[in-house]
Design a protein around this motif. Structure first.
Motif, short mmCIF file in Angstrom:
data_model
loop_
_atom_site.label_atom_id
_atom_site.label_comp_id
_atom_site.label_asym_id
_atom_site.label_seq_id
_atom_site.Cartn_x
_atom_site.Cartn_y
_atom_site.Cartn_z
N LYS A 185 0.86 -1.18 0.00
CA LYS A 185 0.00 0.00 0.00
C LYS A 185 0.90 1.23 0.00
O LYS A 185 1.77 1.37 0.86
N GLY A 223 -2.61 6.99 0.80
CA GLY A 223 -3.33 7.10 2.05
C GLY A 223 -4.53 6.18 2.12
O GLY A 223 -4.84 5.46 1.16
N ARG A 224 -5.22 6.23 3.26
CA ARG A 224 -6.32 5.29 3.49
C ARG A 224 -7.42 5.42 2.46
O ARG A 224 -8.05 4.44 2.07
N GLU A 225 -7.67 6.64 1.99
CA GLU A 225 -8.75 6.87 1.04
C GLU A 225 -8.29 6.76 -0.42
O GLU A 225 -9.09 6.96 -1.33
N GLU A 226 -7.01 6.49 -0.63
CA GLU A 226 -6.50 6.37 -2.00
C GLU A 226 -6.42 4.90 -2.39
O GLU A 226 -5.98 4.07 -1.60
N ARG A 227 -6.84 4.60 -3.61
CA ARG A 227 -6.81 3.22 -4.08
C ARG A 227 -5.61 3.01 -4.98
O ARG A 227 -5.55 3.50 -6.10
N ASP A 228 -4.61 2.26 -4.46
CA ASP A 228 -3.43 1.92 -5.25
C ASP A 228 -3.69 0.77 -6.20
O ASP A 228 -3.06 0.67 -7.25
N ARG A 256 -8.88 -9.16 2.59
CA ARG A 256 -8.72 -8.09 3.57
C ARG A 256 -7.41 -8.23 4.32
O ARG A 256 -7.20 -9.25 4.96
N PRO A 257 -6.54 -7.20 4.27
CA PRO A 257 -6.69 -6.03 3.40
C PRO A 257 -6.57 -6.44 1.94
O PRO A 257 -5.96 -7.45 1.63
N PRO A 300 0.23 -4.91 4.96
CA PRO A 300 0.67 -3.62 5.51
C PRO A 300 2.13 -3.61 5.95
O PRO A 300 2.75 -2.55 5.99
#
Length: 258
Positions: free
Chosen positions: A111, A114-119, A180-181, A186
């Motif tokens: 990853k 950020g949390r709201e960004e989709r890589d 998940r994730p 991570p």
């Protein structure tokens, strides 16, 4: 795992993505000229059984560490595709004395934003048609019997029952390993610096699943890694541009430096 071996030594271990590597895959003959090819099916994919308690990427990592131990060669080269690239990166970060060269082909696994960004495009919550468009440079020219991401969109297009069962079974296993994730660990990002084998990150210029920008950043976390991009290819460059793929791999294997 079920193994398919062609060619001669030195060995090349292939770790597949969402679909197993089939004997008719267009890049296999070229790879066989570079060494013996060992192409397992991950547990739960193809016709390989999956033990009930086998359900994490780290189960796969420990399995393939044992596979590396068992290969009767002093050195092994490894190529990981997409999801298999994630597993290959984990293996390389864990370290193994036999690992001689590492090729990561459009891998997932980390990853960056950020949390709201989709890589990473969501494998399971994206429509098959959109996945198909994101995964291929030209979806209308996808090689016959090469499904990859977006394979659901090919249902009804002369797909055999065996193919549908194989792909659906692999999709279920992929969901188990990577839901998940979603398609990343991570912790992996911080351990990529431990990869000591010369590494090539090979990317399709049209990849809309994990973009070339993601690929450059991925390679930048691996000491000395080389990033190379292939034109007219998406998430599966080994299928869309097999000859160019082999030339990139051949050059990397023959080069004495990363």
């Amino acid at each position: 795992p079920c193994n398919s071996r062609i060619g001669g030594a030195p060995p090349i271990l292939l770790l597949h993505g969402i679909d197993t590597i089939r004997p008719e895959a267009p890049f296999l003959d070229g790879l066989a000229e570079l060494g013996e090819v060992i192409a397992p099916s991950h547990p739960g994919f193809g016709k390989s059984p999956r033990p009930e308690d086998f359900d994490t990427v780290y189960d796969l990592v420990h399995l393939y560490l044992s596979v590396l131990d068992a290969i009767p060669a002093e050195r092994v080269r490894m190529i990981g595709f997409s999801f298999g690239g994630w597993v290959a990166a984990e293996l390389a970060a864990a370290g193994h004395r036999k690992l001689d060269r590492l090729v990561l082909v459009d891998p997932v696994g980390i990853k960056l934003g950020g949390r709201e960004e989709r890589d990473i495009a969501h494998f399971f919550n994206t429509s098959p048609d959109e996945l198909n468009c994101r995964a291929w440079h030209d979806p209308t020219k996808r090689p016959a019997n090469c499904y990859g991401l977006g394979w659901h969109s090919a249902i009804g297009d002369a797909m055999s029952d065996d193919d549908m069962i194989r792909l659906a079974r692999g999709w279920d296993a992929l969901c188990l390993y990577g839901w998940r994730p979603h398609m990343f660990n991570p912790q992996l990002k911080q351990w990529l610096h431990r990869i000591s084998a010369p590494t090539l990150a090979l990317w399709g210029a049209s990849d809309g699943i994990v973009t070339p920008e993601y690929g450059r950043a991925y390679a930048g976390l691996i000491p000395g890694a080389r990033f190379d991009m292939m034109d007219a290819a998406g998430h599966h460059p080994e299928l869309e541009q097999p000859a160019a793929f082999i030339e990139r791999v051949r050059g990397f294997f023959q080069d004495g430096h990363p």
